[in-house]
Design a protein around this motif. Structure first.
Motif, short mmCIF file in Angstrom:
data_model
loop_
_atom_site.label_atom_id
_atom_site.label_comp_id
_atom_site.label_asym_id
_atom_site.label_seq_id
_atom_site.Cartn_x
_atom_site.Cartn_y
_atom_site.Cartn_z
N GLY A 55 -8.73 -1.81 -2.74
CA GLY A 55 -8.68 -1.71 -1.28
C GLY A 55 -7.70 -0.64 -0.80
N LEU A 56 -6.56 -0.53 -1.47
CA LEU A 56 -5.61 0.54 -1.10
C LEU A 56 -6.20 1.92 -1.39
N LEU A 57 -6.91 2.04 -2.51
CA LEU A 57 -7.59 3.30 -2.82
C LEU A 57 -8.63 3.61 -1.74
N GLN A 58 -9.36 2.60 -1.34
CA GLN A 58 -10.37 2.79 -0.29
C GLN A 58 -9.70 3.17 1.04
N ASP A 59 -8.53 2.57 1.33
CA ASP A 59 -7.78 2.94 2.54
C ASP A 59 -7.41 4.41 2.52
N VAL A 60 -6.93 4.88 1.38
CA VAL A 60 -6.52 6.29 1.27
C VAL A 60 -7.73 7.21 1.42
N LEU A 61 -8.83 6.88 0.76
CA LEU A 61 -10.02 7.74 0.80
C LEU A 61 -10.68 7.76 2.18
N SER A 62 -10.66 6.63 2.87
CA SER A 62 -11.37 6.56 4.15
C SER A 62 -10.47 6.83 5.35
#
Length: 156
Positions: A55-62
């Motif tokens: 989820g943190l990776l997705q936060d950074v990417l999006s």
């Protein structure tokens, strides 16, 4: 846990590529699709801490608020685990509908969080496009992950 986790990171990064390369503002939400798949098929190969990292990776990417998708993915793991016994007895179409509902609820909650953080109501249309694209891609994700699922030891 390693093989499902590796597929999670690879799919999330590859899901972000179309938005980076082509400049599109939508992309399939691979983290939710993979979370649904792995938790339904092999529940404990997708622990809460991994959902948080993804989820943190997705936060950074999006570009969403840090921690928003980490929290939502952990909640999704909890909900899907609670429903897994019932879902395992369903055919693929019913699983696909369940994934569609979870995707819509996830994106609706993310929209609410992002609207709250930005102090204004954000447009719904980009989220609706992401839900539709993601739901349409779920059968392909399901088919691609089946051979990987067969490599894992059977559940007890």
């Amino acid at each position: 846990m390693m093989l499902p986790g590796f597929t999670g990171i690879v799919f999330v990064l590859s899901g972000a590529l179309p938005s980076i390369v082509s400049g599109y503002d939508i992309y399939p939400h691979m983290a939710v699709l993979l979370t649904c798949f792995w938790v339904m098929q092999y529940p404990y190969a997708w622990p809460y801490w991994f959902a948080c990292i993804l989820g943190l990776l997705q936060d950074v990417l999006s570009g969403s608020a840090m921690g928003a998708q980490a929290l939502l993915l952990m909640l999704l793991v909890f909900v899907v685990r609670r429903q897994t016994g019932r879902m395992n007895r369903q055919n693929f179409r019913m699983l696909w509908i369940e994934v569609a509902v979870m995707m819509a609820l996830y994106m609706g909650a993310l929209w609410l969080i992002m609207s709250w953080v930005s102090h204004t109501w954000l447009p719904l249309w980009p989220g609706v496009k992401e839900v539709v694209l993601s739901v349409l891609l779920y059968p392909l994700v399901h088919i691609l992950l089946q051979p990987i699922l067969r490599l894992l030891p059977p559940l007890r």
